[in-house]
Enzyme design. Structure first.
Site, PDB file in Angstrom:
ATOM      1  N   LYS A 151       0.834  -1.203   0.000  1.00 54.81           N
ATOM      2  CA  LYS A 151       0.000   0.000   0.000  1.00 54.81           C
ATOM      3  C   LYS A 151       0.869   1.253   0.000  1.00 54.81           C
ATOM      4  O   LYS A 151       1.925   1.286   0.620  1.00 54.81           O
ATOM      5  CB  LYS A 151      -0.917   0.001   1.235  1.00 54.81           C
ATOM      6  CG  LYS A 151      -2.041  -1.030   1.177  1.00 54.81           C
ATOM      7  CD  LYS A 151      -2.971  -0.883   2.366  1.00 54.81           C
ATOM      8  CE  LYS A 151      -4.168  -1.817   2.260  1.00 54.81           C
ATOM      9  NZ  LYS A 151      -5.103  -1.675   3.399  1.00 54.81           N
TER      10      LYS A 151
ATOM     11  N   HIS B 268      -7.381 -13.537   2.448  1.00 53.98           N
ATOM     12  CA  HIS B 268      -7.004 -12.714   3.595  1.00 53.98           C
ATOM     13  C   HIS B 268      -6.888 -13.554   4.867  1.00 53.98           C
ATOM     14  O   HIS B 268      -6.061 -13.253   5.748  1.00 53.98           O
ATOM     15  CB  HIS B 268      -8.017 -11.595   3.803  1.00 53.98           C
ATOM     16  CG  HIS B 268      -7.489 -10.468   4.636  1.00 53.98           C
ATOM     17  ND1 HIS B 268      -6.483  -9.616   4.210  1.00 53.98           N
ATOM     18  CD2 HIS B 268      -7.808 -10.058   5.887  1.00 53.98           C
ATOM     19  CE1 HIS B 268      -6.214  -8.737   5.159  1.00 53.98           C
ATOM     20  NE2 HIS B 268      -6.998  -8.987   6.186  1.00 53.98           N
TER      21      HIS B 268
ATOM     22  N   ARG C 217      -3.532 -14.912   5.057  1.00 48.06           N
ATOM     23  CA  ARG C 217      -2.613 -13.879   5.578  1.00 48.06           C
ATOM     24  C   ARG C 217      -2.654 -13.902   7.103  1.00 48.06           C
ATOM     25  O   ARG C 217      -1.614 -13.813   7.763  1.00 48.06           O
ATOM     26  CB  ARG C 217      -3.031 -12.522   5.018  1.00 48.06           C
ATOM     27  CG  ARG C 217      -2.233 -11.318   5.483  1.00 48.06           C
ATOM     28  CD  ARG C 217      -2.620 -10.111   4.622  1.00 48.06           C
ATOM     29  NE  ARG C 217      -2.400  -8.833   5.253  1.00 48.06           N
ATOM     30  CZ  ARG C 217      -1.273  -8.141   5.191  1.00 48.06           C
ATOM     31  NH1 ARG C 217      -0.229  -8.643   4.551  1.00 48.06           N
ATOM     32  NH2 ARG C 217      -1.172  -6.953   5.771  1.00 48.06           N
TER      33      ARG C 217
ATOM     34  N   HIS D 121       2.043  -3.541   7.687  1.00 45.98           N
ATOM     35  CA  HIS D 121       1.059  -2.727   8.395  1.00 45.98           C
ATOM     36  C   HIS D 121       1.627  -1.333   8.651  1.00 45.98           C
ATOM     37  O   HIS D 121       2.800  -1.181   9.010  1.00 45.98           O
ATOM     38  CB  HIS D 121       0.689  -3.360   9.737  1.00 45.98           C
ATOM     39  CG  HIS D 121      -0.272  -4.494   9.611  1.00 45.98           C
ATOM     40  ND1 HIS D 121      -0.453  -5.437  10.604  1.00 45.98           N
ATOM     41  CD2 HIS D 121      -1.118  -4.855   8.613  1.00 45.98           C
ATOM     42  CE1 HIS D 121      -1.360  -6.321  10.222  1.00 45.98           C
ATOM     43  NE2 HIS D 121      -1.778  -5.982   9.018  1.00 45.98           N
TER      44      HIS D 121
ATOM     45  N   TYR E 265      -2.348 -10.181  16.739  1.00 43.56           N
ATOM     46  CA  TYR E 265      -1.677 -11.464  16.537  1.00 43.56           C
ATOM     47  C   TYR E 265      -0.834 -11.857  17.745  1.00 43.56           C
ATOM     48  O   TYR E 265      -0.699 -13.039  18.053  1.00 43.56           O
ATOM     49  CB  TYR E 265      -0.804 -11.405  15.277  1.00 43.56           C
ATOM     50  CG  TYR E 265      -1.615 -11.156  14.025  1.00 43.56           C
ATOM     51  CD1 TYR E 265      -2.503 -12.116  13.543  1.00 43.56           C
ATOM     52  CD2 TYR E 265      -1.513  -9.960  13.331  1.00 43.56           C
ATOM     53  CE1 TYR E 265      -3.260 -11.889  12.409  1.00 43.56           C
ATOM     54  CE2 TYR E 265      -2.265  -9.725  12.192  1.00 43.56           C
ATOM     55  CZ  TYR E 265      -3.138 -10.686  11.737  1.00 43.56           C
ATOM     56  OH  TYR E 265      -3.886 -10.455  10.623  1.00 43.56           O
TER      57      TYR E 265
END
Length: 347
Positions: free
Chosen positions: A220, A293, A296, A319, A328
């Site tokens: 991104k 996803h 992921r 991120h 996580y």
């Protein structure tokens, strides 16, 4: 010459649509000021997926305006001046419409309101608005949920059955023979790299360094990160290249169909087809809706349960904020505690 610069931006000469709009359904239906905003996002390297979602959400808002007013409205005809007359009560009515009439989930409502809030923030930045009417709207609360992921045992069972013809008829098995190696490679890459689906479909052979054992990913905001090449992925990619007689170098996408990059939607369909066929023999697929996803999430959870620190997981996932990754660590701690409890129960 003076008039040339004086009238710059006011010319009636048609200007071709920007290249980024080709994959944005609905862009041409948007008012001029919204198209200008989307162009602004493109100049800031926003992903096409984000821009596509914004256009969709703006279209949803204009549909509400048409229904609420009872008038036939073409979004493209709406002027910026008319749009700026909206206030907080209008936004509140839209939020209520999304919740009660459309019965959208809180996450969807918040996303659509955020799209509007971002647009208004831009209008403030360019000096045509002084206050954001979305800012004071009460947002619906979203329940925090742990990410869905596969345990190591579940992942192993899935990868063991994926190459087989289990739950296929003869015609399906014949068709699968052509795509078997590709599909296995897609699963391995998603499960062992943590890449976003859009990142994987754009991956080129030039981005894979077998000598250094790394994959260079463009994420991104056009940000680059490097992911270690896990052994199962290394093996899968080599088999994939050998099976389809690929050179393993060059700027072309690794996964192609008819000369074009395999689309994210196509990969979603491939994964869903395998999950659907294996559901009768893998009971955990009944309660876990597995998507790219979710794989992921599986990658990130495997790292967390293995003791990898949050900052490293954040970097591998790409991120922006470590707060996004923190969940996580929570899952990793819980899984470790469960493992110790099982150990204690055997004593």
């Amino acid at each position: 010459m003076m008039s040339l610069f004086k009238n710059l931006g006011k010319t009636v000469k048609p200007i071709p649509l920007p290249a980024h709009t080709m994959d944005l359904p609905g862009y041409v239906r948007m008012p001029d000021f919204i198209r200008s905003y989307i162009d602004h996002l493109a100049s800031k390297n926003f992903s096409k997926a984000t821009m596509r979602r914004y256009v969709y959400d703006f279209d949803s808002f204009f549909q509400f305006v048409a229904e609420a007013s009872g008038e036939s409205i073409q979004a493209r005809d709406i002027t910026q001046e008319a749009f700026l007359e909206i206030d907080g009560s209008g936004i509140a009515a839209y939020a209520e419409y999304l919740a009660l009439t459309k019965q959208n989930a809180p996450s969807v409502i918040n996303r659509k309101l955020s799209a509007l809030q971002s647009l208004f923030r831009h209008l403030i930045d360019i000096g045509v608005l002084s206050e954001n009417p979305v800012a004071k709207i009460n947002r619906p609360k979203q329940a925090k949920r742990d990410p869905v992921y596969l345990t190591k045992r579940e992942w192993d069972e899935l990868m063991q059955l994926l190459p087989s013809n289990v739950e296929m008829n003869a015609r399906e098995a014949t068709h699968y023979e052509r795509d078997r190696v590709r599909d296995i490679t897609l699963f391995q890459l998603l499960g062992y790299s943590g890449m976003r689906l859009s990142e994987m479909t754009q991956l080129t052979w030039n981005a894979v360094d077998f000598h250094e054992g790394t994959i260079r990913v463009i994420g991104k905001g056009n940000k680059e990160r490097v992911i270690p090449l896990a052994k199962p992925v290394r093996v899968a990619l080599r088999k994939f290249a050998a099976h389809y007689s690929l050179t393993m170098r060059g700027p072309e996408p690794i996964f192609q169909k008819q000369g074009k990059a395999l689309s994210p939607r196509a990969v979603q369909h491939i994964l869903k087809r395998h999950v659907d066929r294996l559901r009768p023999v893998l009971p955990f697929l009944e309660r876990k809706q597995i998507t790219p996803h979710k794989l992921r999430h599986t990658f990130a959870t495997r790292l967390a349960t293995g003791g990898v620190d949050v900052l490293t997981i954040q970097q591998l996932l790409g991120h922006e904020s470590v707060a996004t990754t923190q969940v996580y660590a929570h899952i990793g701690d819980r899984e470790k505690k469960r493992a110790i409890e099982l150990f204690d129960s055997e004593r």
